[in-house]
Design an enzyme around this catalytic site. Structure first.
Site, PDB file in Angstrom:
ATOM      1  N   SER A  33     -67.353 -28.436  -4.893  1.00  0.00           N
ATOM      2  CA  SER A  33     -65.903 -28.393  -4.778  1.00  0.00           C
ATOM      3  C   SER A  33     -65.455 -27.851  -3.417  1.00  0.00           C
ATOM      4  O   SER A  33     -65.742 -28.436  -2.381  1.00  0.00           O
ATOM      5  CB  SER A  33     -65.332 -27.558  -5.931  1.00  0.00           C
ATOM      6  OG  SER A  33     -63.945 -27.704  -6.029  1.00  0.00           O
TER       7      SER A  33
ATOM      8  N   ASP B 178     -59.658 -30.784  -1.597  1.00  0.00           N
ATOM      9  CA  ASP B 178     -60.887 -30.034  -1.362  1.00  0.00           C
ATOM     10  C   ASP B 178     -62.055 -31.020  -1.347  1.00  0.00           C
ATOM     11  O   ASP B 178     -61.856 -32.233  -1.367  1.00  0.00           O
ATOM     12  CB  ASP B 178     -61.078 -28.946  -2.421  1.00  0.00           C
ATOM     13  CG  ASP B 178     -61.170 -29.513  -3.834  1.00  0.00           C
ATOM     14  OD1 ASP B 178     -60.668 -30.626  -4.062  1.00  0.00           O
ATOM     15  OD2 ASP B 178     -61.747 -28.849  -4.712  1.00  0.00           O
TER      16      ASP B 178
ATOM     17  N   ASP C  50     -64.294 -32.164  -3.372  1.00  0.00           N
ATOM     18  CA  ASP C  50     -64.481 -33.200  -4.388  1.00  0.00           C
ATOM     19  C   ASP C  50     -63.159 -33.758  -4.897  1.00  0.00           C
ATOM     20  O   ASP C  50     -63.130 -34.499  -5.880  1.00  0.00           O
ATOM     21  CB  ASP C  50     -65.338 -32.695  -5.545  1.00  0.00           C
ATOM     22  CG  ASP C  50     -64.652 -31.610  -6.385  1.00  0.00           C
ATOM     23  OD1 ASP C  50     -63.727 -30.954  -5.862  1.00  0.00           O
ATOM     24  OD2 ASP C  50     -65.054 -31.405  -7.543  1.00  0.00           O
TER      25      ASP C  50
ATOM     26  N   ASP D  43     -60.546 -32.685  -6.486  1.00  0.00           N
ATOM     27  CA  ASP D  43     -59.883 -32.380  -7.751  1.00  0.00           C
ATOM     28  C   ASP D  43     -58.735 -31.399  -7.554  1.00  0.00           C
ATOM     29  O   ASP D  43     -58.079 -31.013  -8.514  1.00  0.00           O
ATOM     30  CB  ASP D  43     -60.867 -31.880  -8.815  1.00  0.00           C
ATOM     31  CG  ASP D  43     -61.573 -30.584  -8.447  1.00  0.00           C
ATOM     32  OD1 ASP D  43     -61.375 -30.074  -7.324  1.00  0.00           O
ATOM     33  OD2 ASP D  43     -62.354 -30.079  -9.281  1.00  0.00           O
TER      34      ASP D  43
END
EC number: 5.4.2.10
Length: 452
Positions: free
Chosen positions: A102, A243, A245, A247
């Site tokens: 992340s 960010d 990834d 999400d």
């Protein structure tokens, strides 16, 4: 064996804490735990990753573990975490695996698991997987042979399928909106600019050239100064930061002022309330959300439910109560009608759609929330449990809470993914909040110092 799962999967330094051996063991355990029993065909798993160089290594280990347990694997390549969850549901797969840490820096990586339907795992299932990892370490699992070994296939159009799904969720075109999007040199680099353009926005993409090493490197939702500057320099209506990834979604106004997850949630909650799609006129947030959000929602006639920190706890409440919107101050926003997990690109689209529908600027929309001064100090510690639970620390927290009364609050929380204790204080003034936070943070450092 120590606890493997944190608040969002298993994380650690790739090839040190999170090794290929551990990734393989987790994949085997996940296949045995999450795959349906007594079925007529092999279980199916969807596997994706972000742009970290170590993801290639860990993907190979995960795929090996899944196929050795008899699962067929669909590799979707570099995609956002919510895209992997979406494709897991679309493929009617038994499980999904996302390799990402992340917002963490590049040396870290992580493994996020999804159950059938693309849903995050409850605590009890994570504990079952951890137990299976431990058992498999001492007892050989039942390995299929011959035709029983899983097969691997690559999905080449997963990004296109995901983008079309996202664009199809917005009711208003984004024509006339100019946006700068910071892709964090991560999984958003391919899909976010395309999704925003297909929805009608004029897009300037920055930090959209991942090389495997530069993910989250002074960019993305944890480092928005460059985005602020780019928005002002290009005369954009807003900026959006994702960010690693994708999400998460944070934003900045045309003047470069930050709009955090609390404000984004408030904007979307009011929009959905007005459209009659905010179930029970209720928003779900975590205890980390600013008190200003609760006051704003009360003024709008919207109820706020608080959960523990972690978007999966928000998700659990949303699913249990049949609610339509929730999220975190950090920018994880969940809209269950369109996604099974936090989706930064989906959030960005709906944020801009609200601007398009109302003709209001992001600053005007965000003004629905008046935030109380909030200070957050991330304290590096040797042992995060010891640092948070030390008697001197707890006593100081009690003194601070008595001192602040109803004009503020203290939240002390060990990180679920890093060797940190998070000290958060809200107060009537920033000076008071900072003084209290620094006082507590120093006691935490003393209680559990970092050792070299």
């Amino acid at each position: 064996m120590g606890r493997l799962f944190g608040t969002d999967g298993v994380r650690g330094r790739a090839n040190a804490d999170l090794t290929p051996e551990l990734a393989l063991a987790l994949a085997v355990a996940a296949a045995h735990t999450l795959a349906e029993k007594d079925r007529s065909h092999p279980p199916l798993a969807v596997v994706g990753r972000d742009t970290r160089a170590s993801g290639e290594m860990l993907e190979a280990a995960v795929v090996a573990g899944l196929t050795s347990a008899g699962a067929n694997v669909v590799r979707v390549g570099v995609l956002p975490t919510p895209a992997v969850a979406f494709l897991t549901a679309e493929a009617k797969a038994d499980l999904g695996v996302m390799l990402s840490a992340s917002h963490n820096p590049m040396p870290d990586n992580g493994i996020k698991l999804f159950a059938a339907g693309g849903h995050k795992l409850p605590d009890e299932i994570e504990l079952q997987i951890e137990a299976a990892v431990e058992t498999n370490a001492t007892t050989a699992w039942d390995r299929p042979i011959g035709a029983g070994v899983g097969r691997v296939h690559d999905l080449l159009d997963g990004a296109d399928h995901y983008v079309q799904h996202l664009v199809g969720t917005v009711a208003h075109r984004l024509d006339g909106i100019k946006v700068v999007v910071d892709c964090a040199n991560g999984a958003a680099a391919e899909v976010a600019p395309v999704a925003y353009r297909e929805a009608g926005a004029e897009v300037i993409a920055i930090y959209a050239e991942p090389d495997g090493l530069n993910i989250n490197d002074d960019c993305g939702s944890n480092h928005i100064d460059a985005l602020r500057a780019a928005v002002v320099e290009n005369g954009a209506h807003l900026g959006i930061a994702h960010d690693g990834d994708a999400d998460r979604c944070l934003a900045v106004t045309a003047d470069g002022d930050e709009v955090d997850g609390d404000q984004v949630m408030a904007i979307l909650a009011v929009a959905m309330r007005d459209a009659g799609t905010l179930t029970q006129d209720t928003l779900v947030a975590t205890v980390m959300s600013n008190l200003g959000l609760r006051l704003a929602m009360s003024a709008q006639g919207i109820r706020l439910i608080e959960t523990k920190v972690g978007d999966r706890y928000v998700l659990e409440e949303l699913r249990a109560s049949g609610l339509a919107l929730g999220g975190e101050q950090s920018g994880h926003i969940v809209m269950p009608a369109h996604a099974t997990t936090g989706d930064g690109v989906l959030t960005g689209l709906h944020l801009m759609a609200r601007m398009a529908a109302t003709g209001q600027s992001l600053a005007e929309l965000a003004s629905v929330v008046t935030k109380l001064p909030q200070v957050l100090i991330n304290v590096p510690v040797g042992d995060r449990t010891v640092g948070a639970a030390a008697p001197a620390v707890r006593a100081e927290v009690e003194r601070a809470e008595a001192e602040l009364g109803e004009t503020g609050r203290v939240l002390l929380r060990p990180s679920g993914t890093e060797p940190l204790v998070r000290v958060m204080v809200e107060a009537a003034t920033e000076a008071t909040a900072r003084a209290v936070a620094e006082r507590i943070a120093e006691l935490v450092r003393t209680a559990s110092p970092v050792t070299s």
